[in-house]
Design a protein around this motif. Structure first.
Motif, PDB file in Angstrom:
ATOM      1  N   GLN A  40      16.160   9.743  18.694  1.00  9.57           N
ATOM      2  CA  GLN A  40      17.056   9.279  17.627  1.00  9.57           C
ATOM      3  C   GLN A  40      16.498   9.625  16.245  1.00  9.57           C
ATOM      4  OE1 GLN A  40      17.607   5.097  18.351  1.00  9.57           O
ATOM      5  NE2 GLN A  40      18.617   5.466  20.309  1.00  9.57           N
ATOM      6  N   ASP A 107      14.480   6.137  21.610  1.00  7.04           N
ATOM      7  CA  ASP A 107      14.224   5.437  20.351  1.00  7.04           C
ATOM      8  C   ASP A 107      12.729   5.354  20.003  1.00  7.04           C
ATOM      9  OD1 ASP A 107      13.569   3.667  22.387  1.00  7.04           O
ATOM     10  OD2 ASP A 107      14.531   1.940  21.437  1.00  7.04           O
ATOM     11  N   LYS A 110      11.778   6.716  16.497  1.00  7.89           N
ATOM     12  CA  LYS A 110      12.433   5.830  15.522  1.00  7.89           C
ATOM     13  C   LYS A 110      11.614   4.552  15.356  1.00  7.89           C
ATOM     14  CE  LYS A 110      16.726   3.330  14.744  1.00  7.89           C
ATOM     15  NZ  LYS A 110      18.023   2.969  15.323  1.00  7.89           N
TER      16      LYS A 110
END
Length: 182
Positions: A40, A107, A110
């Motif tokens: 992400q 993720d 991130k």
């Protein structure tokens, strides 16, 4: 793991380079690369260091012809030298190590970028991790003796924590490129 030279507030998202040391990884490198490319918070580059592989893994990396992926080949010298070679060729604010037989959740980078911004005084950044065996069974290790109560915080006694549970940091390590100059 992320190492920083000088603590300072981080206001923008850091650029992240991924370094993947690889040795005879033809069965796992494609999966590792897919997980690095599907983030992400996308990396600015993925540096794969082939540490003298004798199998088809370097050819698999070359066949990708992906603009983010760069292959560097060297004689077999071990994973630490391969990581150092990757560091020398990486350009990001943060360098994230991904082993050729590991994967990240989408993720992951991130979360690291968020920790980097929220805790600029820290030298090391890490997230939770899971261990998966060859049959796909996953285990999320319980880390004991954490010195903070919330979802994130500063771990002040690494060895005390590691002595009572699984290690709080796994081998996929991160650090800022500034730390390489120390």
């Amino acid at each position: 793991m992320v190492l920083m030279n000088s603590p300072q507030p981080q206001t923008s998202s850091p650029s992240i380079s991924v370094v993947i040391p690889m040795h005879n990884s033809e069965k796992t490198i494609a999966r590792a690369l897919d997980s690095a490319m599907d983030q992400q918070h996308p990396p600015i580059e993925i540096v794969v260091v082939d540490d003298g592989s004798k199998d088809d893994s370097p050819y698999q990396v070359k066949a990708l012809s992906h603009p983010l992926v760069r292959l560097i080949r060297q004689d077999h010298q071990g994973v630490s030298i391969a990581r150092n070679t990757g560091i020398a060729h990486a350009h990001g604010d943060i360098i994230a190590f991904l082993d050729a037989d590991d994967t990240w959740n989408p993720d992951y980078l991130k979360a690291i970028a968020t920790l980097y911004k929220e805790h600029p005084e820290c030298s090391v950044y890490a997230t939770g991790y899971a261990i998966e065996d060859t049959q796909g069974h996953r285990k999320v290790p319980h880390i004991r003796e954490i010195s903070f109560a919330g979802a994130s915080g500063e771990l002040t006694h690494y060895f005390a924590v590691a002595a009572h549970s699984y290690p709080p940091l796994w081998t996929c390590l991160l650090y800022t490129s500034d730390a390489a100059d120390e």
